[in-house]
Design a protein around this motif. Structure first.
Motif, PDB file in Angstrom:
ATOM      1  N   ALA A  77       0.833  -1.208   0.000  1.00  0.00           N
ATOM      2  CA  ALA A  77       0.000   0.000   0.000  1.00  0.00           C
ATOM      3  C   ALA A  77       0.869   1.260   0.000  1.00  0.00           C
ATOM      4  O   ALA A  77       0.554   2.240  -0.690  1.00  0.00           O
ATOM      5  CB  ALA A  77      -0.940   0.002   1.198  1.00  0.00           C
ATOM      6  N   LEU A  78       1.957   1.240   0.734  1.00  0.00           N
ATOM      7  CA  LEU A  78       2.874   2.390   0.724  1.00  0.00           C
ATOM      8  C   LEU A  78       3.483   2.573  -0.659  1.00  0.00           C
ATOM      9  O   LEU A  78       3.624   3.698  -1.142  1.00  0.00           O
ATOM     10  CB  LEU A  78       3.980   2.213   1.765  1.00  0.00           C
ATOM     11  N   SER A  79       3.862   1.477  -1.298  1.00  0.00           N
ATOM     12  CA  SER A  79       4.442   1.551  -2.644  1.00  0.00           C
ATOM     13  C   SER A  79       3.472   2.198  -3.625  1.00  0.00           C
ATOM     14  O   SER A  79       3.868   3.030  -4.446  1.00  0.00           O
ATOM     15  CB  SER A  79       4.834   0.157  -3.136  1.00  0.00           C
ATOM     16  N   VAL A  80       2.199   1.824  -3.546  1.00  0.00           N
ATOM     17  CA  VAL A  80       1.183   2.418  -4.426  1.00  0.00           C
ATOM     18  C   VAL A  80       1.038   3.903  -4.132  1.00  0.00           C
ATOM     19  O   VAL A  80       1.053   4.734  -5.040  1.00  0.00           O
ATOM     20  CB  VAL A  80      -0.173   1.682  -4.276  1.00  0.00           C
ATOM     21  N   LEU A  81       0.912   4.262  -2.854  1.00  0.00           N
ATOM     22  CA  LEU A  81       0.760   5.662  -2.471  1.00  0.00           C
ATOM     23  C   LEU A  81       1.932   6.507  -2.948  1.00  0.00           C
ATOM     24  O   LEU A  81       1.749   7.607  -3.461  1.00  0.00           O
ATOM     25  CB  LEU A  81       0.632   5.783  -0.949  1.00  0.00           C
ATOM     26  N   LEU A  82       3.148   5.974  -2.807  1.00  0.00           N
ATOM     27  CA  LEU A  82       4.353   6.744  -3.111  1.00  0.00           C
ATOM     28  C   LEU A  82       4.811   6.598  -4.558  1.00  0.00           C
ATOM     29  O   LEU A  82       5.730   7.291  -4.987  1.00  0.00           O
ATOM     30  CB  LEU A  82       5.467   6.356  -2.144  1.00  0.00           C
ATOM     31  N   GLY A  83       4.187   5.690  -5.296  1.00  0.00           N
ATOM     32  CA  GLY A  83       4.480   5.558  -6.716  1.00  0.00           C
ATOM     33  C   GLY A  83       5.826   4.937  -7.038  1.00  0.00           C
ATOM     34  O   GLY A  83       6.397   5.178  -8.100  1.00  0.00           O
ATOM     35  N   VAL A  84       6.327   4.111  -6.137  1.00  0.00           N
ATOM     36  CA  VAL A  84       7.625   3.481  -6.349  1.00  0.00           C
ATOM     37  C   VAL A  84       7.658   2.173  -5.555  1.00  0.00           C
ATOM     38  O   VAL A  84       7.015   2.050  -4.523  1.00  0.00           O
ATOM     39  CB  VAL A  84       8.778   4.430  -5.915  1.00  0.00           C
ATOM     40  N   SER A  85       8.413   1.208  -6.047  1.00  0.00           N
ATOM     41  CA  SER A  85       8.544  -0.064  -5.353  1.00  0.00           C
ATOM     42  C   SER A  85       9.467   0.115  -4.145  1.00  0.00           C
ATOM     43  O   SER A  85      10.612   0.540  -4.283  1.00  0.00           O
ATOM     44  CB  SER A  85       9.119  -1.110  -6.306  1.00  0.00           C
ATOM     45  N   LEU A  86       8.943  -0.196  -2.966  1.00  0.00           N
ATOM     46  CA  LEU A  86       9.727  -0.078  -1.732  1.00  0.00           C
ATOM     47  C   LEU A  86      10.244  -1.452  -1.308  1.00  0.00           C
ATOM     48  O   LEU A  86       9.585  -2.463  -1.521  1.00  0.00           O
ATOM     49  CB  LEU A  86       8.852   0.471  -0.597  1.00  0.00           C
TER      50      LEU A  86
END
Length: 152
Positions: free
Chosen positions: A129-138
């Motif tokens: 969910a963080l990756s989607v929000l931030l627009g990058v693969s974490l």
């Protein structure tokens, strides 16, 4: 992580409630929830050095986070490699999450126009969910044993 450059999120779990003096910036009140600190690691040592620094207690605090660290446990860091400076966009995006707040204005953001680079959340979203929000693969690195990747 070696010396790769990028942007990171430190996940902090407060170990107490109450006021914490953050150098000359002011007083931050710890009052439940979790904290995310957003930063960039574009200089020498890169992501590994920066995450290692935040995972330890500073003998002589310099950065805002150094003053907060004795009062929080570092659960780990999410990292995204690259030379793009993303921390400002990330801080603002994290501030849009339900229940998010900036517990102390200008924390970690004394050199930009962000409200702060420290965000309080009741509950931190999962990595996807963080990756989607931030627009990058974490990539998640648990503290401190995974801050360094073994050399191939």
């Amino acid at each position: 992580m070696s010396d790769d450059h990028g942007t990171y999120l430190v996940r902090l779990i407060p170990e107490q409630s109450g006021p914490v003096l953050i150098g000359r910036l002011g007083t931050l009140t710890l009052a439940g929830g979790e904290l995310l600190y957003v930063g960039s690691a574009l200089g020498p040592g890169g992501l590994a050095a920066r995450c290692r620094h935040h995972g330890r207690l500073a003998a002589r605090p310099h950065w805002h986070l150094d003053y907060l660290r004795p009062h929080c446990r570092v659960a780990g860091c999410w990292v995204a490699r690259g030379l793009e400076r993303r921390e400002h966009v990330w801080a603002r995006a994290l501030g849009t999450l339900p229940g998010a707040s900036w517990p102390l204005a200008r924390f970690g953001a004394s050199d930009c126009d962000c409200p702060a680079h420290l965000i309080r959340l009741d509950r931190v979203p999962e990595t996807a969910a963080l990756s989607v929000l931030l627009g990058v693969s974490l990539v998640w690195r648990a503290a401190p044993d995974q801050f360094e990747e073994p050399e191939p």
